[in-house]
Scaffold this motif. Sequence first.
Motif, PDB file in Angstrom:
ATOM      1  N   ILE A 147       0.857  -1.183   0.000  1.00 34.74           N
ATOM      2  CA  ILE A 147       0.000   0.000   0.000  1.00 34.74           C
ATOM      3  C   ILE A 147       0.897   1.238   0.000  1.00 34.74           C
ATOM      4  O   ILE A 147       1.810   1.348   0.822  1.00 34.74           O
ATOM      5  CB  ILE A 147      -0.929   0.033   1.218  1.00 34.74           C
ATOM      6  N   VAL A 149       0.748   5.130   0.628  1.00 35.73           N
ATOM      7  CA  VAL A 149      -0.040   6.236   1.193  1.00 35.73           C
ATOM      8  C   VAL A 149       0.540   7.524   0.614  1.00 35.73           C
ATOM      9  O   VAL A 149       1.662   7.911   0.948  1.00 35.73           O
ATOM     10  CB  VAL A 149       0.005   6.238   2.727  1.00 35.73           C
ATOM     11  N   LYS A 175      -7.324   2.325  -3.723  1.00 36.06           N
ATOM     12  CA  LYS A 175      -8.205   1.715  -2.731  1.00 36.06           C
ATOM     13  C   LYS A 175      -9.072   2.755  -2.024  1.00 36.06           C
ATOM     14  O   LYS A 175     -10.218   2.478  -1.693  1.00 36.06           O
ATOM     15  CB  LYS A 175      -7.364   0.955  -1.701  1.00 36.06           C
ATOM     16  N   SER A 176      -8.520   3.907  -1.750  1.00 39.49           N
ATOM     17  CA  SER A 176      -9.304   4.966  -1.116  1.00 39.49           C
ATOM     18  C   SER A 176      -8.701   6.311  -1.485  1.00 39.49           C
ATOM     19  O   SER A 176      -7.513   6.413  -1.812  1.00 39.49           O
ATOM     20  CB  SER A 176      -9.350   4.796   0.410  1.00 39.49           C
ATOM     21  N   LYS A 177      -9.538   7.341  -1.389  1.00 38.07           N
ATOM     22  CA  LYS A 177      -9.106   8.688  -1.745  1.00 38.07           C
ATOM     23  C   LYS A 177      -9.816   9.686  -0.837  1.00 38.07           C
ATOM     24  O   LYS A 177     -11.045   9.667  -0.714  1.00 38.07           O
ATOM     25  CB  LYS A 177      -9.416   8.981  -3.211  1.00 38.07           C
ATOM     26  N   GLU A 185      -5.264  12.891  -0.408  1.00 37.38           N
ATOM     27  CA  GLU A 185      -4.599  11.712   0.174  1.00 37.38           C
ATOM     28  C   GLU A 185      -5.200  10.447  -0.433  1.00 37.38           C
ATOM     29  O   GLU A 185      -6.421  10.292  -0.472  1.00 37.38           O
ATOM     30  CB  GLU A 185      -4.761  11.688   1.690  1.00 37.38           C
ATOM     31  N   ASN A 187      -4.779   6.005  -0.865  1.00 33.34           N
ATOM     32  CA  ASN A 187      -4.210   4.696  -0.539  1.00 33.34           C
ATOM     33  C   ASN A 187      -4.261   3.852  -1.799  1.00 33.34           C
ATOM     34  O   ASN A 187      -5.355   3.525  -2.292  1.00 33.34           O
ATOM     35  CB  ASN A 187      -4.988   4.024   0.588  1.00 33.34           C
ATOM     36  N   GLU A 189      -3.001   0.396  -3.817  1.00 26.39           N
ATOM     37  CA  GLU A 189      -2.404  -0.944  -3.757  1.00 26.39           C
ATOM     38  C   GLU A 189      -1.562  -1.177  -5.005  1.00 26.39           C
ATOM     39  O   GLU A 189      -2.021  -0.942  -6.128  1.00 26.39           O
ATOM     40  CB  GLU A 189      -3.488  -2.018  -3.673  1.00 26.39           C
ATOM     41  N   TYR A 221      -7.929  -5.956   2.810  1.00 24.98           N
ATOM     42  CA  TYR A 221      -8.137  -4.515   2.893  1.00 24.98           C
ATOM     43  C   TYR A 221      -9.516  -4.248   3.487  1.00 24.98           C
ATOM     44  O   TYR A 221     -10.510  -4.839   3.064  1.00 24.98           O
ATOM     45  CB  TYR A 221      -8.042  -3.859   1.505  1.00 24.98           C
TER      46      TYR A 221
END
Length: 223
Positions: A147, A149, A175-177, A185, A187, A189, A221
């Motif tokens: 991951i 970051v 994976k995330s925003k 920011e 994340n 993968e 996750y």
Amino acid sequence: MTFSDIFKSSFLENVTSVSILDMVLALVLAFGVGLFIFFIYKKTYAGVMYSSSFGVTLVALTMITTLVILAVTSNVVLSLGMVGALSIVRFRTAIKEPMDIAFLFWSIAAGIVLAAGMIPLAVFGSVLIGVILLIFANRKDSSNPYIVVLECDDSESEAAAADFLKANTRRCTVKSKTVRKGSVEMNIEIRLKDDNTDFINALTDIAGVRSAVLVSYNGDYMG
């Protein structure tokens, strides 16, 4: 009941049902096999927090299982009572690592086989299992997920960082925003092409990229 009847009781007759030599030999072998299991566990552990008490538990569990099976094999009636007694035992300790379950069953199986007198099977089987675990557990695979970051200033630096990651990794998946005023920011993968992670150092040289953190994880996750 007379004094002589006490010494003729079946309880005292069971004292000699297992010889001292058999008990000592079985427990010493169980201790040796338990130490070997402990060594393999310590070498192959890949979790976050290593617990030495769990390793000692593996040694103790091998010896305790041997002790119980020695008693069971010496008396058929005792074996039936032991099944009933152990059926009410419940364990509430959570197993955090899947491999810990394999080591627990390994210790129990080794103790059972040793107490049954199948010493070559217990020793050879434990050595073979240990070698297999060492080979597969210590093998580094570049396909393991990581991951990243990533913290950027705006969408332009975000797009530049994403293109850079796609060019230097085998696979890249967001994976995330999280978007805040003046900050983005993410994340992400990734799957590495090889074991080289120097591209993370170059990632921070991109204009607008504040920080980049590379974290290894097990692929599960949540978020």
